[in-house]
Design a protein around this motif. Structure first.
Motif, PDB file in Angstrom:
ATOM      1  N   ARG A  92     -40.522 -59.085 -26.126  1.00  0.00           N
ATOM      2  CA  ARG A  92     -40.563 -60.543 -25.964  1.00  0.00           C
ATOM      3  C   ARG A  92     -40.614 -60.968 -24.488  1.00  0.00           C
ATOM      4  NH1 ARG A  92     -39.667 -63.616 -30.153  1.00  0.00           N
ATOM      5  NH2 ARG A  92     -38.818 -61.885 -31.333  1.00  0.00           N
ATOM      6  N   ARG A  93     -39.820 -60.265 -23.662  1.00  0.00           N
ATOM      7  CA  ARG A  93     -39.669 -60.656 -22.270  1.00  0.00           C
ATOM      8  C   ARG A  93     -40.994 -60.548 -21.505  1.00  0.00           C
ATOM      9  NH1 ARG A  93     -38.945 -57.314 -18.682  1.00  0.00           N
ATOM     10  NH2 ARG A  93     -38.624 -55.777 -20.313  1.00  0.00           N
ATOM     11  N   ALA A  94     -41.815 -59.547 -21.913  1.00  0.00           N
ATOM     12  CA  ALA A  94     -43.017 -59.272 -21.130  1.00  0.00           C
ATOM     13  C   ALA A  94     -44.213 -60.087 -21.598  1.00  0.00           C
ATOM     14  CB  ALA A  94     -43.336 -57.781 -21.206  1.00  0.00           C
ATOM     15  N   ARG A  95     -44.103 -60.696 -22.769  1.00  0.00           N
ATOM     16  CA  ARG A  95     -45.279 -61.349 -23.354  1.00  0.00           C
ATOM     17  C   ARG A  95     -45.893 -62.445 -22.496  1.00  0.00           C
ATOM     18  NH1 ARG A  95     -43.399 -62.029 -29.511  1.00  0.00           N
ATOM     19  NH2 ARG A  95     -42.469 -59.959 -29.515  1.00  0.00           N
ATOM     20  N   PRO A  96     -45.079 -63.353 -21.962  1.00  0.00           N
ATOM     21  CA  PRO A  96     -45.696 -64.495 -21.276  1.00  0.00           C
ATOM     22  C   PRO A  96     -46.603 -64.089 -20.111  1.00  0.00           C
ATOM     23  CG  PRO A  96     -43.322 -64.824 -21.535  1.00  0.00           C
ATOM     24  CD  PRO A  96     -43.616 -63.440 -21.970  1.00  0.00           C
ATOM     25  N   ARG A  97     -46.262 -62.996 -19.442  1.00  0.00           N
ATOM     26  CA  ARG A  97     -47.050 -62.636 -18.251  1.00  0.00           C
ATOM     27  C   ARG A  97     -48.027 -61.514 -18.551  1.00  0.00           C
ATOM     28  NH1 ARG A  97     -46.249 -63.350 -13.249  1.00  0.00           N
ATOM     29  NH2 ARG A  97     -45.946 -61.147 -12.834  1.00  0.00           N
ATOM     30  N   LEU A  98     -48.434 -61.398 -19.802  1.00  0.00           N
ATOM     31  CA  LEU A  98     -49.308 -60.304 -20.199  1.00  0.00           C
ATOM     32  C   LEU A  98     -50.596 -60.269 -19.378  1.00  0.00           C
ATOM     33  CD1 LEU A  98     -49.835 -59.114 -23.795  1.00  0.00           C
ATOM     34  CD2 LEU A  98     -51.823 -59.341 -22.346  1.00  0.00           C
ATOM     35  N   ALA A  99     -51.249 -61.404 -19.257  1.00  0.00           N
ATOM     36  CA  ALA A  99     -52.552 -61.450 -18.582  1.00  0.00           C
ATOM     37  C   ALA A  99     -52.408 -61.058 -17.113  1.00  0.00           C
ATOM     38  CB  ALA A  99     -53.163 -62.838 -18.728  1.00  0.00           C
ATOM     39  N   ASP A 100     -51.401 -61.613 -16.448  1.00  0.00           N
ATOM     40  CA  ASP A 100     -51.183 -61.290 -15.036  1.00  0.00           C
ATOM     41  C   ASP A 100     -50.940 -59.802 -14.847  1.00  0.00           C
ATOM     42  OD1 ASP A 100     -51.413 -63.899 -14.590  1.00  0.00           O
ATOM     43  OD2 ASP A 100     -49.268 -64.291 -14.223  1.00  0.00           O
ATOM     44  N   ASN A 101     -50.062 -59.271 -15.713  1.00  0.00           N
ATOM     45  CA  ASN A 101     -49.710 -57.863 -15.578  1.00  0.00           C
ATOM     46  C   ASN A 101     -50.904 -56.958 -15.847  1.00  0.00           C
ATOM     47  OD1 ASN A 101     -47.063 -58.186 -14.796  1.00  0.00           O
ATOM     48  ND2 ASN A 101     -46.333 -58.335 -16.915  1.00  0.00           N
ATOM     49  N   LEU A 102     -51.727 -57.381 -16.807  1.00  0.00           N
ATOM     50  CA  LEU A 102     -52.907 -56.578 -17.115  1.00  0.00           C
ATOM     51  C   LEU A 102     -53.810 -56.514 -15.884  1.00  0.00           C
ATOM     52  CD1 LEU A 102     -54.081 -55.013 -19.475  1.00  0.00           C
ATOM     53  CD2 LEU A 102     -55.392 -57.043 -20.096  1.00  0.00           C
ATOM     54  N   ALA A 103     -53.996 -57.656 -15.263  1.00  0.00           N
ATOM     55  CA  ALA A 103     -54.830 -57.696 -14.057  1.00  0.00           C
ATOM     56  C   ALA A 103     -54.223 -56.792 -12.984  1.00  0.00           C
ATOM     57  CB  ALA A 103     -54.935 -59.137 -13.551  1.00  0.00           C
ATOM     58  N   ARG A 104     -52.902 -56.816 -12.893  1.00  0.00           N
ATOM     59  CA  ARG A 104     -52.230 -56.017 -11.870  1.00  0.00           C
ATOM     60  C   ARG A 104     -52.433 -54.519 -12.128  1.00  0.00           C
ATOM     61  NH1 ARG A 104     -46.059 -56.133 -12.013  1.00  0.00           N
ATOM     62  NH2 ARG A 104     -45.604 -54.257 -10.829  1.00  0.00           N
ATOM     63  N   VAL A 105     -52.314 -54.140 -13.405  1.00  0.00           N
ATOM     64  CA  VAL A 105     -52.489 -52.724 -13.740  1.00  0.00           C
ATOM     65  C   VAL A 105     -53.921 -52.281 -13.468  1.00  0.00           C
ATOM     66  CG1 VAL A 105     -52.523 -51.075 -15.652  1.00  0.00           C
ATOM     67  CG2 VAL A 105     -50.621 -52.658 -15.407  1.00  0.00           C
ATOM     68  N   TYR A 106     -54.878 -53.120 -13.833  1.00  0.00           N
ATOM     69  CA  TYR A 106     -56.278 -52.774 -13.582  1.00  0.00           C
ATOM     70  C   TYR A 106     -56.545 -52.677 -12.082  1.00  0.00           C
ATOM     71  CZ  TYR A 106     -57.686 -53.368 -18.477  1.00  0.00           C
ATOM     72  OH  TYR A 106     -57.853 -53.220 -19.821  1.00  0.00           O
TER      73      TYR A 106
END
Lengths: 239, 291, 331
Positions: free
Chosen positions: A108-122
């Motif tokens: 639950r905690r990580a869901r809101p920033r999913l898009a940002d984090n995905l960009a960061r990982v890429y």
């Protein structure tokens, strides 16, 4: 001294009737990166599995920022920010790279920033971006490690535990991962790193614990810049 | 065989295939997620048809087909979750879980079949077709209800596929099947996902039962024969590949229709069994199977 | 020979003696009937355990072997006119043939696929029996089968004494057969295959051959039981393919405990009596039995045999402790 992030107090645990850890204690202070090393089969992975709730301690306590977590379920612990990246892991082989990463943000905690984090990982691992539509099982060994670490980052860790991320990798890939993990540590994520490669550990961590026969056999400040041979000597000196 | 007959054989094959696809996909879903085979799947079908009849049919409480289907679906999801909780969860960590689950689900099938007999009795019941009338299709006339089956089955399966592919929970169900420990480490609620997979699978079976309940008479044994067919489909397609299962369902449906026409009702089971054996002799894990 | 009269063997002999004397003491033919049915179930369940328990072959087509014996004997005696004295042993051979047919696809398969194929095979037999009406009587079955007779002595009219002793004799025969089988080299090899397939194969045991032998050998007395059953009740009916019969046999096996011969036999006694006590309950009976199976698995997976062995161990605890001590000292 400020309260440590993670405090493991006299934990004993094992599988079935075989005890693996014997009253082990260690702490992860704020802003410190911890390295764990030692022979195989002596309890490093078991320690991580205990912290992340996959194993329940027989005795002892684990505290995260003052809160006791050794009786919590794995998903409750993930929700508090401890993310373990397991060893030699293919995650979900039949799912695509992107699906694997998205599931990394399942809690639950990580869901809101999913898009940002995905960009960061890429950003951190451009190769994963190239291969995002491929099934995870088609990745090479190094790419799988990147995927595992990337999925870990997707969980917005407040403490990241990496279990032998360089296992079986070629030196060139190791360097690449070293750099990436350095970046992660630099971004302020507390780290607990299990490694066989001491140079790798010395380069990345502030404090080293050697785990042998299920106890902490050595506790070193990595800033005192030991080299490999010295540590080996200390180890055998103690024996 | 003239073109008209050929077409009606083809159509009845597709109707059968559609029903088998609904049934076998549920079996396959449980197999991939939990690694067990559910012998109560056939009786789920029966219960679905009975509940829809009880709620919806005029001889039951007469609340109309929509209410019947809705209640049946909800009840089946509940029954599926409950079954997982009692029949599978206590044994999941045991090394012989595959065998134990065969026994527990078989027992549950006996339990539910006899419960249905107690509640509804052995007298034949039938659901009214969802749509009355007949349609001219190709050069034969078939009932609108059968057209509905042909259309609804692929739609349902497509919805299932989309759920598993795109929904967060759907991909989590697939993930749990592939790596339980990583799923736990990512914070997934594994027991709930298992329950959900079982509930979904039961709902699929119940839905197939409702569709079948207006073609055949509803008896406590309604699901037994389709279960065996779904079993043959699952073996033929290889457990664990949804695509393979669906493809195999239509192949078996067509094969059954053709064999019924040429060889007759009596030897058709033997033909299907023979085909299944031949496939297994060549590929011991089915045509598309992995495990 | 000295062993024959000690420990469990003595207990078995006493049980046998009781069973031999029982009809002379208890006058009711109904009790004899129940025991005859028990003997039949006991043969089915204990032979099933050879494949399901000892060999770990997930065989769910065992009932089909029984049915093959049932119908085989019925057809031979009624349609062809062979005396039931011969058709009962022939039913054993028919059971073995059925087992060899199902073997063909099962030899190479693993785990769940074995369950599916054997289960499907049993359903196929059911469908064939239903459809071949001229031969099997379809859903009506084959009624009025010829009974056992010696001269003018008709077993169907002697208050079930004759059938009782024939049934008991067959059960004893089947039990001795199983007893010797599991203690033979073959018995050891199938258990080895079950417990460590790779190792056993590397020691030169052939998986396919042992599987075929297991199923074939477990089918013989099952088929005999089938032949005896249809001769006794004088009807071969497709009901035996139903879930009811399967669940009874399965519950005996589980109650008795897998990997034992006497466990399932004991299970047969308990379940038959229990099931008979509930006969007025109709469908409720199967509700209770199926619930019982699940409860057994949940709370007492070892079965009665386990309980018996524990009791036996407890009674000879001192001896066991001494042996244990010796083994430890050696290590």
């Amino acid at each position: 001294m400020a309260e440590p992030i993670l405090d493991v107090r006299e934990v004993s645990v094992g599988y079935g009737k075989t005890q693996v850890l014997w009253d082990i204690s260690l702490t992860v202070p704020e802003d410190q990166r911890i390295g764990l090393f030692g022979p195989n089969g002596h309890g490093k992975t078991t320690l991580l599995r205990t912290i992340s709730g996959l194993l329940r301690p027989w005795s002892g306590e684990v505290h995260l920022r003052g809160e006791r977590i050794d009786k919590a379920l794995p998903r409750a612990i993930v929700d508090r920010g401890i993310v373990q990246v397991p060893q030699g892991n293919v995650l979900f082989p039949e799912l695509t790279v992107a699906e694997n990463l998205r599931l990394g943000a399942y809690c639950r905690r990580a869901r809101p920033r999913l898009a940002d984090n995905l960009a960061r990982v890429y950003d951190l691992f451009p190769r994963l971006k190239e291969r995002r539509r491929q099934q995870a099982k088609t990745l090479s060994g190094g790419e799988r490690q990147m995927l595992a670490i990337g999925a870990g980052l997707m969980g917005e860790p407040t403490m990241l535990m990496l279990d032998e991320p360089t296992l079986g990798l070629a030196p060139k890939l190791k360097d690449e991962l070293l750099e990436a993990i350095g970046d992660i540590a630099g971004s302020g994520v507390p780290l607990m790193l299990v490694e066989q490669d001491l140079e790798f550990l010395l380069a990345l961590t502030d404090r080293l614990y050697m785990i042998n026969h299920g106890v902490v056999a050595l506790d070193l400040d990595a800033s005192e810049s030991f080299d490999h041979d010295q540590i080996i000597q200390m180890y055998f000196g103690k024996e | 065989m003239d073109i008209g007959t050929a077409q009606s054989v083809l159509l009845s094959g597709i109707v059968l295939g559609s029903l088998y696809a609904l049934m076998a996909t549920g079996l396959s879903l449980i197999w991939t997620t939990l690694g067990i085979f559910n012998f109560a799947h056939g009786v789920f079908m029966t219960i679905g048809a009975f509940i829809a009849w009880q709620i919806g049919a005029d001889l039951g409480w007469g609340m109309g087909p929509a209410a019947g289907i809705a209640v049946a679906m909800a009840a089946l999801i509940g029954l599926g979750c409950l079954s997982e909780f009692i029949l599978v969860r206590p044994f999941l960590r045991r090394p012989d879980v595959v065998l134990v689950a065969v026994i527990t689900t078989l027992s549950a099938a006996i339990f539910l079949e006899n419960s249905a007999l107690l509640v509804w009795g052995g007298r034949y019941k039938q659901l009214p077709p969802l749509i009355e009338g007949k349609v001219g299709m190709l050069s034969t006339a078939i009932s609108t209800h059968e057209v509905l089956i042909i259309a609804v089955a692929p739609l349902t399966l497509f919805a299932l596929w989309a759920f598993l592919k795109f929904a967060r929970t759907g991909s989590a169900i697939r993930a749990v099947a592939q790596n339980r420990e990583s799923a736990l480490l990512m914070g997934m609620n594994v027991p709930v996902l298992y329950s959900l997979a079982f509930g979904l699978s039961a709902a699929l079976a119940g839905f197939a039962g409702i569709l079948l309940g207006s073609i055949r008479f509803i008896t406590p044994g309604l699901g037994n024969e389709p279960l065996v067919k779904a079993l043959i489909v699952a073996i033929f397609g290889g457990l664990g590949s949804l695509g393979g299962t669906i493809g195999a369902a239509y192949v078996i449906g067509l094969m059954e229709a053709i064999s019924m026409f040429f060889i007759g009702l009596y030897w058709t089971p033997a033909v299907l069994f023979g085909v299944m054996i031949s496939v297994l002799l060549v590929r011991p894990t089915g045509l598309f199977g992995k495990r | 020979m000295r062993d024959l009269l000690t420990g469990p063997n003595l207990a078995r002999l006493i049980c046998l003696l009781i069973l031999i004397l029982l009809p002379l003491v208890v006058p009711s033919p109904y009790i004899r009937h129940l025991l005859i049915i028990t003997f039949i179930y006991a043969m089915v369940a204990s032979n099933w355990d050879l494949s399901l328990g000892y060999a770990g072959v997930f065989n769910f087509g065992h009932i089909a072997f029984f049915a093959a014996g049932c119908y085989g004997s019925a057809i031979l005696s009624k349609t062809i006119g062979i005396t039931p004295w011969l058709t009962i042993p022939l039913a054993g051979i028919i059971g073995v043939i059925a087992a060899l047919i199902v073997c063909l696809p099962v030899l190479r398969l693993k785990g769940i696929y074995v369950v599916l194929v054997t289960f499907a095979f049993s359903q196929l037999c059911f469908q064939l029996v239903l459809s071949q009406e001229e031969i099997t009587g379809g859903s009506m079955g084959m009624p009025l089968l010829p009974p056992l007779k010696i001269g003018d002595y008709n077993f169907a009219r002697d208050g079930k004494f004759g059938y009782y002793y024939v049934g008991l004799f067959l059960l004893v025969l089947s039990t001795i057969y199983l007893h010797r089988l599991v203690r033979s080299r073959f018995g050891t090899s199938i258990v080895a295959l079950r417990d460590n397939e790779d190792y056993a194969i590397s020691r030169g045991i052939s998986l396919a051959r042992q599987r075929m032998l297991t199923l074939g050998l477990s089918a013989f007395f099952t088929g005999v039981a089938g032949g005896f059953y249809s001769t006794y009740v004088r009807v071969a009916s497709p009901e035996i393919f139903g879930f009811g019969f399967l669940s009874l046999a399965l519950s005996m096996l589980l109650l008795g405990g897998l990997n034992s011969i006497y466990g399932p036999i004991l299970g047969a006694f308990v379940i038959t009596l229990l099931s008979e006590a509930m006969v007025d309950l109709g469908p409720m009976r199967f509700l209770i039995i199926s619930a019982l199976i699940i409860l057994m698995l949940l709370f007492y997976p070892g079965g009665l045999n386990n309980a018996l062995q524990q009791a036996y161990k407890w009674s000879s605890r001192s001896g066991a402790a001494a042996r244990l001590f010796r083994t430890n000292a050696r290590n």
